[in-house]
Design an enzyme around this catalytic site. Structure first.
Site, PDB file in Angstrom:
ATOM      1  CG  HIS A  29      15.433 -18.758   9.316  1.00  0.00           C
ATOM      2  ND1 HIS A  29      14.580 -18.514  10.340  1.00  0.00           N
ATOM      3  CD2 HIS A  29      16.659 -18.389   9.763  1.00  0.00           C
ATOM      4  CE1 HIS A  29      15.245 -18.029  11.370  1.00  0.00           C
ATOM      5  NE2 HIS A  29      16.519 -17.933  11.045  1.00  0.00           N
ATOM      6  CD  GLU A  57      17.403 -14.850  19.019  1.00  0.00           C
ATOM      7  OE1 GLU A  57      17.648 -14.277  17.964  1.00  0.00           O
ATOM      8  OE2 GLU A  57      16.256 -14.991  19.468  1.00  0.00           O
ATOM      9  CG  ASP A 106       9.983 -16.024  17.987  1.00  0.00           C
ATOM     10  OD1 ASP A 106       9.585 -15.917  16.806  1.00  0.00           O
ATOM     11  OD2 ASP A 106      11.048 -15.514  18.384  1.00  0.00           O
ATOM     12  NE  ARG A 116      -2.468   0.406   3.413  1.00  0.00           N
ATOM     13  CZ  ARG A 116      -3.040  -0.022   4.527  1.00  0.00           C
ATOM     14  NH1 ARG A 116      -4.273  -0.413   4.517  1.00  0.00           N
ATOM     15  NH2 ARG A 116      -2.375  -0.073   5.657  1.00  0.00           N
ATOM     16  CG  HIS A 119      13.725 -21.766  14.472  1.00  0.00           C
ATOM     17  ND1 HIS A 119      13.202 -21.820  13.207  1.00  0.00           N
ATOM     18  CD2 HIS A 119      13.751 -20.450  14.800  1.00  0.00           C
ATOM     19  CE1 HIS A 119      12.915 -20.579  12.803  1.00  0.00           C
ATOM     20  NE2 HIS A 119      13.241 -19.741  13.749  1.00  0.00           N
ATOM     21  CE  LYS A 123       9.425 -18.169  13.734  1.00  0.00           C
ATOM     22  NZ  LYS A 123      10.054 -17.179  13.917  1.00  0.00           N
TER      23      LYS A 123
HETATM   24  C1  BG6 Z   1      13.297 -16.077  14.085  1.00  0.00           C
HETATM   25  C2  BG6 Z   1      12.657 -15.598  15.364  1.00  0.00           C
HETATM   26  O1  BG6 Z   1      12.585 -17.146  13.547  1.00  0.00           O
HETATM   27  O2  BG6 Z   1      14.619 -16.465  14.326  1.00  0.00           O
HETATM   28  C3  BG6 Z   1      13.465 -14.488  15.982  1.00  0.00           C
HETATM   29  O3  BG6 Z   1      11.344 -15.131  15.088  1.00  0.00           O
HETATM   30  C4  BG6 Z   1      14.908 -14.883  16.108  1.00  0.00           C
HETATM   31  O4  BG6 Z   1      12.929 -14.114  17.244  1.00  0.00           O
HETATM   32  C5  BG6 Z   1      15.437 -15.423  14.791  1.00  0.00           C
HETATM   33  O5  BG6 Z   1      15.643 -13.738  16.506  1.00  0.00           O
HETATM   34  C6  BG6 Z   1      16.850 -15.935  14.932  1.00  0.00           C
HETATM   35  O6  BG6 Z   1      17.321 -16.341  13.688  1.00  0.00           O
HETATM   36  P1  BG6 Z   1      18.871 -16.590  13.470  1.00  0.00           P
HETATM   37  O7  BG6 Z   1      18.963 -17.137  12.085  1.00  0.00           O
HETATM   38  O8  BG6 Z   1      19.554 -15.274  13.660  1.00  0.00           O
HETATM   39  O9  BG6 Z   1      19.282 -17.566  14.517  1.00  0.00           O
END
Ligand code: BG6
Length: 510
Positions: free
Chosen positions: A202, A240, A259, A65, A264, A172
């Site tokens: 991913h 993280e 999340d 948009r 993952h 997701k």
């Molecule tokens: C995402 C989460 O899927 O993965 C995030 O939503 C997270 O919260 C991220 O920070 C981390 O990805 P990576 O590849 O940096 O480990």
């Protein structure tokens, strides 16, 4: 087929090591103004083009948009590429790629805008030779999926024939519990058949995650001891150092378990525990994952086997950082957890009795993701007790990131006149073992979408099984108390240490 390869009798065209190049196609991205598009998708598309893996007439269409012309959107992609691409910027590659960039302005409810999109896609087929093959990337909140999918169906954009494919890529969260995931799957499958749905996790696109399968199934060394006879427990950690400020809109109400653990970490568990697939075909690979996930469940009682927390302010590497409420990461009074740890069990012959401890959190001691397989102690130690005080348990640690590699920990004699034994490590590092740098997960996954190779994308059943595993824990948390505070820069709340201590074990401090 590449003529150069055909002409060379030494090159077998079936050789899977030949570059995997996408055929004629284009991508339409919804949500081009978001972080995911800018930081991951657009750079990945450029990197693929730079590696020669996209067709010359590749087309990228943005839909949003915004009152933008093609040139404005092209400039946005240009900036994203300059800022975030992995490979060096090359004018000639960019010139070719940018010729295929288009923009369609409009809102998701706007029929006319979607008619224009359909026209744009048809025109690209004429102008760029995309052959009617298009992927629709929904980089938008799931609440928007139904309206966009309806529009794709209405305009015929979702229609495929034997000559042209249409695929949808979704990110997701795939729902927030089993029921909502099933509802979402129904909505998606109403428009795209399951084989045309590519759900992105991913982590599955990361080299080190795929290497779990290579490590386990290309070697003789590990598989004989990969079971409850030898394995004491497994720790899967995704720590993280970043906070959630900046993503509060998404994160608040979702939390660490939904999340990260639901997708993952449960996928990492599946790859670590599954049986050997017949082949790496999508059916075999997903079939084995589904089998092991069906045998997986949370260990109770949850007040002893799980933990959750929210970070307070603290120190991270010499920098003072605010707590999650001070930085506006969560609304006041929010019960959303920024740290979650759970205990899972896999009820089959191979794994019965082995606890799997999964943990993840924001603002922890450092950024690290790893799968640590901790082995039982040797049944007998023919040493004096004082000689083995510093001998820990054997461990095999798959470091997903950073410092990608694999470490084996075992006992070794300390040089000297006594028979003292101490834990030492043997290290494999991608950085020193290979000269090639690893592609970004999104490069691999986007290329797989365009080539119609779905092995690395979780199917419906995997998503639903993951929720089935997690739902009982989430329900327990919703009813009992609130997340426990922990200081930024630490390894989570005291209850996380307590939960593992109750089993006589301790967390690794990576
Ligand atoms: C995402 C989460 O899927 O993965 C995030 O939503 C997270 O919260 C991220 O920070 C981390 O990805 P990576 O590849 O940096 O480990």
């Amino acid at each position: 087929m590449n003529m150069a390869h055909q002409a060379n009798p030494l090159v077998d065209p079936r050789d899977k090591r030949l570059p995997r190049i996408a055929g004629p196609c284009g991508v339409v991205i919804f949500g081009v103004t978001g972080d995911l598009s800018r930081k991951k998708l657009m750079p990945a598309i450029y990197d693929l083009a730079n590696r020669g893996l996209l067709p010359p007439g590749f087309a990228l269409v943005g839909f949003a948009r915004r009152e933008w012309a093609d040139e404005d959107f092209t400039e946005l992609v240009h900036e994203a590429v300059r800022e975030h691409a992995r490979t060096p910027f090359r004018e000639d590659v960019w010139a070719q790629l940018s010729e295929g960039i288009r923009f369609v302005p409009g809102s998701f409810e706007d029929d006319a805008a979607f008619d224009e999109l359909a026209g744009c896609v048809a025109q690209l087929d004429q102008e760029r030779g995309t052959g009617g093959n298009h992927a629709f990337y929904l980089a938008i909140p799931p609440a928007m999926f139904p309206v966009v999918l309806k529009q794709l169906a209405r305009t015929g954009l979702a229609e495929q024939t034997d000559e042209q494919w249409r695929r949808v890529v979704i990110e997701k969260p795939f729902g927030h519990d089993l029921r909502s995931a099933q509802e979402l799957n129904e909505i998606v499958n109403d428009v795209f058949p399951e084989e045309s749905v590519y759900r992105i996790d991913h982590y599955l696109g990361k080299e080190t995650v795929q290497n779990i399968l290579a490590l386990r199934f290309a070697n003789q060394l590990y598989e004989p001891i990969w079971n409850s006879h030898y394995v004491d427990h497994v720790q899967i950690t995704m720590a993280e150092d970043i906070g959630v400020a900046g993503r509060a809109g998404y994160y608040d109400g979702i939390g660490a378990a939904r999340d990260v653990i639901q997708n993952h970490l449960i996928q990492l568990l599946a790859l670590t525990t599954m049986e050997e697939p017949l082949s790496f075909s999508p059916e075999s690979l997903r079939g084995e994952k589904i089998k092991v996930l069906s045998a997986t469940g949370p260990v109770e009682p949850f007040e002893d086997t799980t933990a959750r927390g929210q970070y307070l302010g603290g120190w991270q590497g010499g920098t003072k950082v605010p707590g999650v409420f001070e930085e506006g990461g969560l609304r006041p009074g929010s019960m959303t957890e920024t740290f979650a740890a759970i205990t899972l069990g896999v009820d089959n012959r191979r794994w019965a009795g082995v606890p799997f401890f999964l943990r993840t959190g924001k603002r922890l001691g450092r950024r690290v993701t790893e799968v640590a397989v901790i082995f039982k102690r040797a049944p007998h130690l023919p040493f004096e007790a004082t000689m083995t005080e510093e001998l820990g348990q054997n461990a095999l640690v798959i470091r997903i990131q950073p410092d990608e590699g694999v470490t084996i920990r075992f006992g070794s004699k300390v040089p000297g006149t006594t028979m003292e034994v101490r834990g030492v490590t043997m290290d494999f590092r991608y950085g020193t073992a290979f000269t090639e740098s690893s592609p970004e997960a999104y490069e691999r996954l986007l290329l797989d979408v365009l080539r119609g190779e779905p092995s690395l994308f979780p199917v419906n059943a995997e998503v639903e099984l993951s929720w089935k595993i997690l739902d009982p824990v989430l329900e327990h948390w919703a009813k009992h108390g609130k997340p426990e505070p922990y200081s930024a820069g630490t390894w989570g709340p005291p209850s996380a240490d307590r939960m593992i201590a109750l089993t006589g074990r301790t967390w690794r401090r990576p």
